[in-house]
Motif scaffolding. Sequence first.
Motif, PDB file in Angstrom:
ATOM      1  N   MET A  90      24.021  67.706 -19.264  1.00  0.00           N
ATOM      2  CA  MET A  90      24.083  66.502 -18.471  1.00  0.00           C
ATOM      3  C   MET A  90      23.082  65.484 -19.017  1.00  0.00           C
ATOM      4  O   MET A  90      21.990  65.304 -18.491  1.00  0.00           O
ATOM      5  N   ALA A  91      23.459  64.792 -20.078  1.00  0.00           N
ATOM      6  CA  ALA A  91      22.597  63.802 -20.708  1.00  0.00           C
ATOM      7  C   ALA A  91      22.819  62.436 -20.056  1.00  0.00           C
ATOM      8  O   ALA A  91      23.887  62.148 -19.522  1.00  0.00           O
ATOM      9  N   THR A  92      21.794  61.615 -20.140  1.00  0.00           N
ATOM     10  CA  THR A  92      21.874  60.271 -19.573  1.00  0.00           C
ATOM     11  C   THR A  92      22.483  59.320 -20.596  1.00  0.00           C
ATOM     12  O   THR A  92      22.069  59.288 -21.748  1.00  0.00           O
ATOM     13  N   ASN A  93      23.463  58.556 -20.182  1.00  0.00           N
ATOM     14  CA  ASN A  93      24.066  57.544 -21.032  1.00  0.00           C
ATOM     15  C   ASN A  93      23.163  56.311 -21.004  1.00  0.00           C
ATOM     16  O   ASN A  93      23.168  55.544 -20.049  1.00  0.00           O
ATOM     17  N   ARG A  94      22.400  56.108 -22.072  1.00  0.00           N
ATOM     18  CA  ARG A  94      21.377  55.058 -22.088  1.00  0.00           C
ATOM     19  C   ARG A  94      21.989  53.657 -22.114  1.00  0.00           C
ATOM     20  O   ARG A  94      21.422  52.728 -21.554  1.00  0.00           O
ATOM     21  N   GLU A  95      23.119  53.491 -22.763  1.00  0.00           N
ATOM     22  CA  GLU A  95      23.762  52.171 -22.795  1.00  0.00           C
ATOM     23  C   GLU A  95      24.228  51.760 -21.402  1.00  0.00           C
ATOM     24  O   GLU A  95      24.044  50.624 -20.979  1.00  0.00           O
ATOM     25  N   LEU A  96      24.831  52.694 -20.699  1.00  0.00           N
ATOM     26  CA  LEU A  96      25.299  52.422 -19.338  1.00  0.00           C
ATOM     27  C   LEU A  96      24.125  52.215 -18.389  1.00  0.00           C
ATOM     28  O   LEU A  96      24.185  51.363 -17.495  1.00  0.00           O
ATOM     29  N   LEU A  97      23.058  52.952 -18.613  1.00  0.00           N
ATOM     30  CA  LEU A  97      21.848  52.788 -17.792  1.00  0.00           C
ATOM     31  C   LEU A  97      21.244  51.401 -17.996  1.00  0.00           C
ATOM     32  O   LEU A  97      20.856  50.731 -17.028  1.00  0.00           O
ATOM     33  N   GLY A  98      21.190  50.951 -19.243  1.00  0.00           N
ATOM     34  CA  GLY A  98      20.664  49.612 -19.527  1.00  0.00           C
ATOM     35  C   GLY A  98      21.516  48.520 -18.906  1.00  0.00           C
ATOM     36  O   GLY A  98      21.005  47.509 -18.423  1.00  0.00           O
ATOM     37  N   LYS A  99      22.825  48.729 -18.909  1.00  0.00           N
ATOM     38  CA  LYS A  99      23.731  47.760 -18.292  1.00  0.00           C
ATOM     39  C   LYS A  99      23.489  47.677 -16.782  1.00  0.00           C
ATOM     40  O   LYS A  99      23.485  46.595 -16.196  1.00  0.00           O
ATOM     41  N   GLY A 100      23.263  48.812 -16.141  1.00  0.00           N
ATOM     42  CA  GLY A 100      22.988  48.825 -14.707  1.00  0.00           C
ATOM     43  C   GLY A 100      21.675  48.155 -14.368  1.00  0.00           C
ATOM     44  O   GLY A 100      21.570  47.430 -13.371  1.00  0.00           O
ATOM     45  N   VAL A 101      20.674  48.359 -15.206  1.00  0.00           N
ATOM     46  CA  VAL A 101      19.378  47.717 -14.980  1.00  0.00           C
ATOM     47  C   VAL A 101      19.508  46.203 -15.141  1.00  0.00           C
ATOM     48  O   VAL A 101      18.893  45.428 -14.400  1.00  0.00           O
ATOM     49  N   LYS A 102      20.339  45.761 -16.089  1.00  0.00           N
ATOM     50  CA  LYS A 102      20.567  44.322 -16.262  1.00  0.00           C
ATOM     51  C   LYS A 102      21.216  43.718 -15.027  1.00  0.00           C
ATOM     52  O   LYS A 102      20.880  42.598 -14.619  1.00  0.00           O
ATOM     53  N   TYR A 103      22.149  44.442 -14.432  1.00  0.00           N
ATOM     54  CA  TYR A 103      22.762  43.951 -13.185  1.00  0.00           C
ATOM     55  C   TYR A 103      21.713  43.815 -12.082  1.00  0.00           C
ATOM     56  O   TYR A 103      21.705  42.837 -11.333  1.00  0.00           O
ATOM     57  N   LEU A 104      20.831  44.804 -11.976  1.00  0.00           N
ATOM     58  CA  LEU A 104      19.795  44.742 -10.939  1.00  0.00           C
ATOM     59  C   LEU A 104      18.804  43.605 -11.197  1.00  0.00           C
ATOM     60  O   LEU A 104      18.376  42.931 -10.255  1.00  0.00           O
ATOM     61  N   PHE A 105      18.451  43.385 -12.461  1.00  0.00           N
ATOM     62  CA  PHE A 105      17.551  42.273 -12.780  1.00  0.00           C
ATOM     63  C   PHE A 105      18.236  40.935 -12.554  1.00  0.00           C
ATOM     64  O   PHE A 105      17.574  39.936 -12.276  1.00  0.00           O
ATOM     65  N   GLY A 106      19.550  40.886 -12.681  1.00  0.00           N
ATOM     66  CA  GLY A 106      20.281  39.665 -12.372  1.00  0.00           C
ATOM     67  C   GLY A 106      20.341  39.399 -10.881  1.00  0.00           C
ATOM     68  O   GLY A 106      20.340  38.257 -10.434  1.00  0.00           O
ATOM     69  N   ALA A 107      20.393  40.469 -10.095  1.00  0.00           N
ATOM     70  CA  ALA A 107      20.469  40.332  -8.645  1.00  0.00           C
ATOM     71  C   ALA A 107      19.114  39.986  -8.026  1.00  0.00           C
ATOM     72  O   ALA A 107      19.062  39.355  -6.971  1.00  0.00           O
ATOM     73  N   ASN A 115      26.347  56.250 -12.259  1.00  0.00           N
ATOM     74  CA  ASN A 115      27.344  56.755 -13.211  1.00  0.00           C
ATOM     75  C   ASN A 115      26.680  57.175 -14.516  1.00  0.00           C
ATOM     76  O   ASN A 115      27.097  58.139 -15.148  1.00  0.00           O
ATOM     77  N   ALA A 116      25.645  56.454 -14.951  1.00  0.00           N
ATOM     78  CA  ALA A 116      24.938  56.800 -16.181  1.00  0.00           C
ATOM     79  C   ALA A 116      24.139  58.084 -16.008  1.00  0.00           C
ATOM     80  O   ALA A 116      24.079  58.911 -16.921  1.00  0.00           O
ATOM     81  N   LEU A 117      23.527  58.265 -14.858  1.00  0.00           N
ATOM     82  CA  LEU A 117      22.693  59.441 -14.633  1.00  0.00           C
ATOM     83  C   LEU A 117      23.502  60.701 -14.378  1.00  0.00           C
ATOM     84  O   LEU A 117      23.129  61.797 -14.811  1.00  0.00           O
ATOM     85  N   PHE A 118      24.593  60.573 -13.676  1.00  0.00           N
ATOM     86  CA  PHE A 118      25.364  61.747 -13.278  1.00  0.00           C
ATOM     87  C   PHE A 118      26.669  61.880 -14.036  1.00  0.00           C
ATOM     88  O   PHE A 118      27.670  62.328 -13.498  1.00  0.00           O
ATOM     89  N   ASP A 119      26.667  61.456 -15.296  1.00  0.00           N
ATOM     90  CA  ASP A 119      27.802  61.645 -16.204  1.00  0.00           C
ATOM     91  C   ASP A 119      29.087  61.075 -15.641  1.00  0.00           C
ATOM     92  O   ASP A 119      29.992  61.789 -15.235  1.00  0.00           O
ATOM     93  N   GLY A 120      29.186  59.767 -15.633  1.00  0.00           N
ATOM     94  CA  GLY A 120      30.354  59.090 -15.099  1.00  0.00           C
ATOM     95  C   GLY A 120      31.507  58.999 -16.067  1.00  0.00           C
ATOM     96  O   GLY A 120      32.438  58.235 -15.864  1.00  0.00           O
ATOM     97  N   ASN A 121      31.502  59.768 -17.154  1.00  0.00           N
ATOM     98  CA  ASN A 121      32.575  59.699 -18.144  1.00  0.00           C
ATOM     99  C   ASN A 121      33.858  60.359 -17.661  1.00  0.00           C
ATOM    100  O   ASN A 121      34.927  60.023 -18.103  1.00  0.00           O
ATOM    101  N   LYS A 122      33.760  61.300 -16.803  1.00  0.00           N
ATOM    102  CA  LYS A 122      34.878  62.068 -16.246  1.00  0.00           C
ATOM    103  C   LYS A 122      35.640  62.733 -17.326  1.00  0.00           C
ATOM    104  O   LYS A 122      36.657  62.674 -17.757  1.00  0.00           O
TER     105      LYS A 122
END
Length: 75
Positions: free
Chosen positions: A1-18, A68-75
């Motif tokens: 269960m690895a963290t998807n760093r690209e998806l994590l960075g995208k989520g952080v960008k959304y939070l910094f935008g909000a 989704n990045a932390l809990f493997d949202g790739n399905k």
Amino acid sequence: MATNRELLGKGVKYLFGALPLMFIGPSVMYNAFMNKNNPGYYVVLIIGCSICILSVFLAFKGIRTITNALFDGNK
């Protein structure tokens, strides 16, 4: 269960935008309520409400993307 760093960075960008929108929206609404006799009252109030709604949407999307990045949202 690895963290998807690209998806994590995208989520952080959304939070910094909000984050700034969470302060700008209520400030614009406060300004609208202080100037009720101004002819542009409803326009400024609608803009403030729109900013607040956009802030909530971006925060929700950011948290969802991070989970989704932390809990493997790739399905």
